[in-house]
Design a protein around this motif. Structure first.
Motif, PDB file in Angstrom:
ATOM      1  N   GLY A 126       1.038  -0.916   0.599  1.00 32.44           N
ATOM      2  CA  GLY A 126      -0.311  -0.214  -0.133  1.00 32.44           C
ATOM      3  C   GLY A 126       1.138   1.613  -0.167  1.00 32.44           C
ATOM      4  N   ARG A 127       2.200   1.528  -0.064  1.00 30.37           N
ATOM      5  CA  ARG A 127       2.943   2.608  -0.135  1.00 30.37           C
ATOM      6  C   ARG A 127       3.837   2.521  -1.458  1.00 30.37           C
ATOM      7  N   ASP A 128       4.093   3.613  -1.427  1.00 30.09           N
ATOM      8  CA  ASP A 128       4.067   3.709  -2.757  1.00 30.09           C
ATOM      9  C   ASP A 128       5.644   3.759  -2.802  1.00 30.09           C
ATOM     10  N   LYS A 129       6.797   3.544  -1.702  1.00 26.84           N
ATOM     11  CA  LYS A 129       7.840   3.651  -2.177  1.00 26.84           C
ATOM     12  C   LYS A 129       8.351   2.801  -0.204  1.00 26.84           C
ATOM     13  N   PHE A 130       9.503   2.506  -1.350  1.00 25.69           N
ATOM     14  CA  PHE A 130      10.229   1.749   0.114  1.00 25.69           C
ATOM     15  C   PHE A 130      11.184   2.448   1.306  1.00 25.69           C
ATOM     16  N   THR A 131      10.541   1.815   2.621  1.00 23.85           N
ATOM     17  CA  THR A 131      11.008   2.531   3.848  1.00 23.85           C
ATOM     18  C   THR A 131      12.307   1.950   3.819  1.00 23.85           C
ATOM     19  N   ILE A 132      13.197   0.713   3.083  1.00 25.51           N
ATOM     20  CA  ILE A 132      14.328   0.945   3.685  1.00 25.51           C
ATOM     21  C   ILE A 132      14.885   0.375   2.196  1.00 25.51           C
ATOM     22  N   ARG A 133      16.712   0.936   1.203  1.00 27.40           N
ATOM     23  CA  ARG A 133      16.894   0.022   0.490  1.00 27.40           C
ATOM     24  C   ARG A 133      17.927   0.414   0.309  1.00 27.40           C
ATOM     25  N   ASN A 134      18.881  -0.079  -0.575  1.00 31.30           N
ATOM     26  CA  ASN A 134      20.308  -0.781  -1.148  1.00 31.30           C
ATOM     27  C   ASN A 134      20.813  -0.827   0.255  1.00 31.30           C
ATOM     28  N   ILE A 135      20.669  -2.043   1.316  1.00 31.29           N
ATOM     29  CA  ILE A 135      21.885  -2.365   2.644  1.00 31.29           C
ATOM     30  C   ILE A 135      22.198  -2.922   1.874  1.00 31.29           C
ATOM     31  N   ASP A 136      24.007  -2.710   1.681  1.00 32.19           N
ATOM     32  CA  ASP A 136      24.486  -4.258   1.834  1.00 32.19           C
ATOM     33  C   ASP A 136      25.642  -4.569   2.122  1.00 32.19           C
ATOM     34  N   ILE A 137      25.700  -4.332   3.151  1.00 27.12           N
ATOM     35  CA  ILE A 137      27.538  -4.477   4.520  1.00 27.12           C
ATOM     36  C   ILE A 137      27.565  -5.995   4.544  1.00 27.12           C
ATOM     37  N   GLU A 138      28.687  -6.626   5.595  1.00 23.94           N
ATOM     38  CA  GLU A 138      29.234  -7.514   6.380  1.00 23.94           C
ATOM     39  C   GLU A 138      29.355  -7.006   7.771  1.00 23.94           C
ATOM     40  N   ILE A 139      28.912  -7.676   8.713  1.00 21.11           N
ATOM     41  CA  ILE A 139      29.035  -7.775   9.804  1.00 21.11           C
ATOM     42  C   ILE A 139      29.781  -9.036  10.138  1.00 21.11           C
ATOM     43  N   GLU A 140      30.922  -8.841  10.912  1.00 18.13           N
ATOM     44  CA  GLU A 140      31.684 -10.193  10.610  1.00 18.13           C
ATOM     45  C   GLU A 140      31.471 -10.907  12.529  1.00 18.13           C
ATOM     46  N   ASP A 141      31.594 -11.619  12.261  1.00 21.40           N
ATOM     47  CA  ASP A 141      31.194 -12.850  13.094  1.00 21.40           C
ATOM     48  C   ASP A 141      31.951 -12.007  14.595  1.00 21.40           C
ATOM     49  N   ARG A 142      31.483 -12.389  15.511  1.00 23.92           N
ATOM     50  CA  ARG A 142      31.844 -11.606  17.150  1.00 23.92           C
ATOM     51  C   ARG A 142      31.455 -10.448  16.634  1.00 23.92           C
ATOM     52  N   GLU A 143      31.595  -9.437  15.471  1.00 22.73           N
ATOM     53  CA  GLU A 143      31.392  -7.988  16.151  1.00 22.73           C
ATOM     54  C   GLU A 143      30.254  -7.576  16.799  1.00 22.73           C
ATOM     55  N   PHE A 144      30.221  -6.223  17.312  1.00 21.00           N
ATOM     56  CA  PHE A 144      29.170  -5.868  17.911  1.00 21.00           C
ATOM     57  C   PHE A 144      28.352  -4.692  16.897  1.00 21.00           C
ATOM     58  N   CYS A 145      27.698  -4.626  15.993  1.00 24.45           N
ATOM     59  CA  CYS A 145      27.532  -3.580  15.232  1.00 24.45           C
ATOM     60  C   CYS A 145      26.004  -3.196  15.806  1.00 24.45           C
ATOM     61  N   ALA A 146      26.526  -1.528  16.030  1.00 27.56           N
ATOM     62  CA  ALA A 146      25.127  -0.764  16.052  1.00 27.56           C
ATOM     63  C   ALA A 146      24.466  -0.204  15.232  1.00 27.56           C
ATOM     64  N   ILE A 147      23.329  -0.208  14.544  1.00 33.84           N
ATOM     65  CA  ILE A 147      22.161   0.692  13.753  1.00 33.84           C
ATOM     66  C   ILE A 147      21.579   1.792  14.321  1.00 33.84           C
ATOM     67  N   LEU A 148      22.415   2.771  14.225  1.00 33.71           N
ATOM     68  CA  LEU A 148      21.832   4.159  14.822  1.00 33.71           C
ATOM     69  C   LEU A 148      21.495   4.950  13.417  1.00 33.71           C
ATOM     70  N   GLY A 149      20.370   6.214  13.931  1.00 34.07           N
ATOM     71  CA  GLY A 149      20.078   7.193  12.999  1.00 34.07           C
ATOM     72  C   GLY A 149      18.309   7.697  13.693  1.00 34.07           C
TER      73      GLY A 149
END
Length: 361
Positions: free
Chosen positions: A14-37
């Motif tokens: 029902g929405r025209d636009k993507f909420t989120i798009r083109n997310i292309d990343i690698e989080i390594e084993d045992r890493e602590f990764c924060a998603i911020l925004g």
């Protein structure tokens, strides 16, 4: 467990636009990764796609070399901690932490060992037979963390778990979560809108805005080399000073004409195609020099002083009205309405394209 996101996108029906798009990343084993925004940037949507609670519209999600797009949450070997503690009020702390293991029909010996190990790490051993209503908010959050820990997941997901705590307890729990991550030796992904949490806790940060990655990398890179104007203004407290101006014959001249800076040779090379064009100059509050020089210096009046103990934040205004924030050691003497000369540290200048807002130097 390595977590790989390849061109991940989400578009709700029902929405025209993507909420989120083109997310292309690698989080390594045992890493602590924060998603911020900021609010509404898509960070919780991204976490929920990793957890399997929200479907993926496009792209691929891998845990190691296994495609996870259509794998049910219960089969992903994850544990998740939410903003709300979501504890069963009628069960003891012990039974809350043991609940998922009982559902998996683990033996009593395994359950007891894992619960007591987690309780020891989280320092809640004395509260194992209390009910949630009898313990503090910080202790309840530890119980929620312990409930996730006992599952020994490959991927540990946290969605703003500290936002309900007071400032002092949040500060304490940040340290505890870093210690917890080291003890668990598992990949941890942590959603937050608080840049302090991301900068102090994470090995890597994903900074989102309007559903797109603005920068991905180590915390130090965000502070020292922001990739665009949004990152520069979002990261740092106080926020980076941004001055609008134009490059004129190798010098930066502010729109108000009272700040003129000659960048170092390396920056001038990067700016050679910008002569006569508008750019933004950025500088952190602590990278001003409180001295007068013939070049790169300007005079300003101190309007407000924030005394923070080890440092003072001077809110200053130049002769023609440019407002800036300068950080100085707390023992330096300044008075409101005094005029002082300030010099730019040429090793700390950031230049951004006016149209694209991308970093130039």
């Amino acid at each position: 467990m390595k977590v790989i996101l390849k061109n991940i996108g989400k578009k709700y029906e029902g929405r025209d636009k993507f909420t989120i798009r083109n997310i292309d990343i690698e989080i390594e084993d045992r890493e602590f990764c924060a998603i911020l925004g900021p609010s509404g940037c898509g960070k919780s949507t991204l976490l929920r796609m990793i957890a399997g609670l929200t479907s993926i519209t496009e792209g691929q999600l891998y845990f190691g070399d296994k495609l996870m797009n259509r794998v049910l949450p219960k089969d992903r070997d994850i544990a998740m901690v939410f903003q709300s503690y979501a504890l069963y009020p009628h069960l003891t702390v012990y039974d809350n932490m043991a609940f998922s293991l009982k559902m998996k029909k683990e033996s009593k010996e395994v359950i007891h060992k894992r619960v007591t190990e987690a309780a020891k790490i989280l320092q809640i051993e004395d509260y194992l037979y209390s009910r949630p209503s009898d313990i503090s908010g910080g202790q309840r959050q530890r119980v929620a963390l312990g409930r996730a820990m006992v599952r020994k997941p490959s991927v540990f997901l946290m969605d703003e778990p500290l936002s309900n705590l007071d400032a002092k307890l949040r500060e304490h729990m940040r340290v505890e979560l870093v210690r917890l991550h080291k003890n668990l030796e598992t990949t941890s992904i942590y959603v937050t809108h608080d840049q302090t949490e991301a900068m102090t806790m994470a090995d890597k940060i994903i900074l989102l805005d309007k559903g797109k990655i603005q920068q991905f990398g180590k915390p130090k890179e965000f502070y020292d080399k922001p990739e665009n104007l949004f990152v520069a203004e979002f990261i740092g407290s106080p926020t980076m000073n941004i001055i609008k101006g134009k490059m004129e014959s190798g010098r930066f001249v502010s729109d108000l004409k009272d700040i003129i800076v000659t960048p170092k040779d390396e920056d001038q090379k990067a700016l050679k195609d910008y002569d006569g064009k508008n750019v933004y100059l950025g500088i952190r509050s602590e990278r001003f020099l409180a001295k007068k020089s013939e070049e790169n210096s300007f005079e300003a009046r101190v309007e407000v002083i924030e005394m923070l103990g080890k440092e003072k934040l001077l809110h200053i205004r130049s002769k023609n009205g440019e407002e800036l924030v300068v950080s100085q050691p707390g023992h330096f003497l300044y008075e409101i309405d005094e005029n002082h000369n300030f010099t730019f540290d040429l090793d700390a200048l950031h230049f951004f394209d006016e149209k694209t807002t991308a970093r130039i130097n």
